[in-house]
Design a protein around this motif. Structure first.
Motif, mmCIF file in Angstrom:
data_model
loop_
_atom_site.group_PDB
_atom_site.id
_atom_site.type_symbol
_atom_site.label_atom_id
_atom_site.label_comp_id
_atom_site.label_asym_id
_atom_site.label_seq_id
_atom_site.Cartn_x
_atom_site.Cartn_y
_atom_site.Cartn_z
ATOM 1 N N PRO A 198 26.993 3.111 31.607
ATOM 2 C CA PRO A 198 26.394 2.628 30.351
ATOM 3 C C PRO A 198 25.001 3.175 30.080
ATOM 4 O O PRO A 198 24.565 3.214 28.929
ATOM 5 C CB PRO A 198 26.359 1.101 30.542
ATOM 6 N N LYS A 199 24.296 3.615 31.108
ATOM 7 C CA LYS A 199 22.935 4.123 30.938
ATOM 8 C C LYS A 199 22.843 5.630 31.124
ATOM 9 O O LYS A 199 22.089 6.303 30.421
ATOM 10 C CB LYS A 199 22.002 3.425 31.929
ATOM 11 N N PHE A 200 23.628 6.177 32.063
ATOM 12 C CA PHE A 200 23.485 7.588 32.427
ATOM 13 C C PHE A 200 24.651 8.461 31.966
ATOM 14 O O PHE A 200 24.674 9.649 32.248
ATOM 15 C CB PHE A 200 23.315 7.715 33.945
ATOM 16 N N GLY A 201 25.621 7.870 31.279
ATOM 17 C CA GLY A 201 26.716 8.658 30.735
ATOM 18 C C GLY A 201 27.769 9.009 31.777
ATOM 19 O O GLY A 201 27.896 8.350 32.814
ATOM 20 N N PRO A 202 28.546 10.083 31.536
ATOM 21 C CA PRO A 202 29.640 10.459 32.443
ATOM 22 C C PRO A 202 29.128 10.807 33.839
ATOM 23 O O PRO A 202 28.198 11.596 33.993
ATOM 24 C CB PRO A 202 30.250 11.692 31.764
ATOM 25 N N MET A 203 29.757 10.201 34.846
ATOM 26 C CA MET A 203 29.385 10.453 36.240
ATOM 27 C C MET A 203 30.642 10.462 37.097
ATOM 28 O O MET A 203 31.700 9.970 36.678
ATOM 29 C CB MET A 203 28.399 9.388 36.744
ATOM 30 N N GLU A 204 30.518 11.026 38.303
ATOM 31 C CA GLU A 204 31.628 11.052 39.255
ATOM 32 C C GLU A 204 31.185 10.429 40.572
ATOM 33 O O GLU A 204 30.060 10.665 41.027
ATOM 34 C CB GLU A 204 32.099 12.488 39.512
#
Length: 273
Positions: A118-124
């Motif tokens: 929700p804060k840093f966008g797409p992540m893995e």
């Protein structure tokens, strides 16, 4: 008698010129008054004529000042708008600092989970195991995970060095372990990531600083949730439930046959009674 009439006639004749003179003297007085009135009227008219442009000029000037005053709030709003826009743009472009991923290219990658933070966008979130006792059967392994943003590692967490698991990834790791989770992407609708091991369930949740595993990594001494003997089910809407198997600490952690359901309230897991 004749003398009396003669005197009277003489007196009348003398008086006529005097009366005529008085009449002639009255006419100039009236003319002077008329001229004075006309002059006064002209003076007043001239004064009004001179005053009117001044009054119009004052009204026009006030109107101009009124227009300028009404324009000021609009100018103020226009000046502050770019600042607000800049603040909004900055809030949507947060990037975490890069950290080392000691398992990249060294450990065994077991699974990956894609999350829209929700804060840093797409992540893995990448799950690893590192074989630490290769000569045992089964082999002892250490569990860890790394978090990636835009292809760069921004987080890394490992189990304690003294801990050992058989497997760590996306799938049941214990006999009879409940695991109703998407094998391709073990993530619920809130962005929580679920990994399993023979030590139970690891939950990794989005946080202000990236992700938080709540002390549920295998071998953790003080976990926030008692998920050491647990399974997970995620329904079709993405709602998660962690099912904890209650153990008897006084009987070598034997299974009591009782279970407790834990659900996510938007910020933490809560035990259902």
């Amino acid at each position: 008698m004749r003398s009396t009439r003669t005197l009277t006639l003489t007196t009348a004749l003398v008086a006529l010129p005097l009366l005529a003179g008085c009449g002639q003297g009255g006419q100039p007085a009236e003319a002077t008054t008329a001229e004075t009135s006309q002059t006064t009227a002209q003076t007043q008219a001239a004064g009004e004529s001179e005053a009117t442009p001044s009054a119009r000029g004052t009204t026009s000037s006030n109107a101009s000042r009124g227009d300028a005053t009404s324009a000021s709030p609009a100018e103020t709003r226009m000046a502050s708008a770019p600042e607000a826009t800049g603040g909004q743009e900055g809030a949507g472009s947060s990037t975490l600092p890069t950290v080392a991923d000691p398992c990249a290219g060294t450990c065994d990658e077991t699974t990956r989970a894609t999350v829209n933070h929700p804060k840093f966008g797409p992540m893995e979130v990448v799950a690893y195991t590192l074989t630490i006792t290769p000569d045992t059967a089964p082999q002892g392994k250490r569990a860890s995970y790394a978090v990636y943003q835009n292809g760069n590692p921004v987080g890394y967490v490992s189990s304690p060095e003294s801990s050992s698991v058989i497997t760590f990834g996306n799938g049941p790791a214990m006999g009879g372990q409940l695991w109703e989770v998407d094998r391709k992407n073990p993530v619920d609708k809130y962005g929580n990531v679920y990994f399993s091991s023979n030590s139970g369930v690891t939950v990794i949740s989005p946080s202000d600083g990236g992700f938080d595993s709540h002390g549920t990594m295998p071998g953790a001494e003080d976990p926030q949730y008692p998920f050491q003997n647990a399974g997970v089910k995620i329904d079709s809407s993405g709602e998660p439930t962690v099912v904890q198997h209650v153990t008897d600490k006084n009987n070598n952690n034997a299974d009591t046959g009782k279970t407790v359901d834990w659900t996510w309230d938007g910020s933490t897991f809560v035990a259902q009674k």
